[in-house]
Design an enzyme around this catalytic site. Structure first.
Site, short mmCIF file in Angstrom:
data_model
loop_
_atom_site.label_atom_id
_atom_site.label_comp_id
_atom_site.label_asym_id
_atom_site.label_seq_id
_atom_site.Cartn_x
_atom_site.Cartn_y
_atom_site.Cartn_z
N CYS A 111 0.85 -1.19 0.00
CA CYS A 111 0.00 0.00 0.00
C CYS A 111 0.89 1.24 0.00
O CYS A 111 2.11 1.12 -0.17
CB CYS A 111 -0.98 0.00 1.18
SG CYS A 111 -0.23 0.23 2.80
N ARG B 96 -3.20 -0.59 5.57
CA ARG B 96 -3.83 -1.65 4.78
C ARG B 96 -2.92 -2.85 4.52
O ARG B 96 -3.33 -4.00 4.73
CB ARG B 96 -4.36 -1.08 3.47
CG ARG B 96 -5.52 -0.13 3.64
CD ARG B 96 -5.93 0.51 2.32
NE ARG B 96 -4.88 1.38 1.80
CZ ARG B 96 -4.90 1.96 0.61
NH1 ARG B 96 -5.94 1.75 -0.20
NH2 ARG B 96 -3.93 2.75 0.22
N ASP C 225 -9.19 3.01 2.28
CA ASP C 225 -8.00 3.53 2.97
C ASP C 225 -8.43 4.20 4.27
O ASP C 225 -8.96 5.32 4.27
CB ASP C 225 -7.28 4.54 2.08
CG ASP C 225 -5.92 4.93 2.65
OD1 ASP C 225 -5.66 4.64 3.84
OD2 ASP C 225 -5.13 5.53 1.91
#
Length: 205
Positions: free
Chosen positions: A11, A17, A127
């Protein structure tokens, strides 16, 4: 190490994440008793958080499900990671583009988005850095594991192993990919799955 399936989750900063994806996958693999078959990591496309630990709210979300992430610090994706991993899995389109840039393309078809494995190839993992909704990110990560086990090289996998000391004694076990799919969708144990699998075989047989 050479015979293991090597997966790298990616990420932007490697503090929310991708470490959530990394440690959820490690937990699934551990529950399935397949730790010797996998090497799982995560990395960032940026340098913004290098050396920083997993973001505390992400740690708390993992901890809610009994998953730890102690000792993890952010690192950046490197060009050499492409040759050292079988799958490189990003969380969103900017990750995807930057992964291609850093790796110099994708000649072997290793770079994917996690939501491809949820049957949603154009979707992105939410996100939480911007949304603050770590539950949604958790749900997106789990959704990505619905089909991911079918994409990795696990077990020898016909779905049945027959063995026994006594004549005609048979024990039926599922393939490694079936284990991971079951655990990802239910959170249950491999022992529970074996019992259900044997019962299904008795009924269908």
């Amino acid at each position: 190490f050479q015979d293991m399936t090597r997966i790298l989750f990616v990420c932007h900063g490697n503090i929310c994440r991708s470490p959530m994806a990394e440690f959820v996958m490690k937990d699934l693999v551990k529950k399935a008793g397949l730790e010797s078959q996998f090497h799982i990591e995560s990395a960032a496309t940026s340098t913004e958080e290098i050396g920083n630990p997993v973001y505390p709210p992400a740690c708390r979300k993992l901890a809610e499900h009994g998953i730890g992430c102690a000792g993890k610090t952010a690192r950046q994706l490197k060009n050499k990671d492409y040759d050292q991993h079988d799958l490189l899995i990003g969380m969103d389109q900017p990750n995807f583009r930057n992964m291609h840039r850093i790796c110099g393309g994708d000649p072997d078809g290793k770079i994917h988005l996690l939501m491809e494995f949820a049957g949603r190839p154009k979707a992105e993992v939410a996100d939480p850095w911007y949304t603050g909704d770590f539950e949604q990110t958790w749900q997106d990560v789990l959704a990505g594991y619905r089909e991911l086990p079918q994409a990795v090289k696990v077990g020898t996998g016909t779905g049945r192993v027959l063995y026994g000391e006594k004549k005609n004694e048979i024990t039926i076990r599922p393939s490694a990919a079936e284990y991971l799919t079951f655990i990802a969708s239910t959170g249950d144990s491999t022992e529970s799955y074996e019992m259900r699998y044997e019962e299904r075989m008795r009924i269908s047989g």
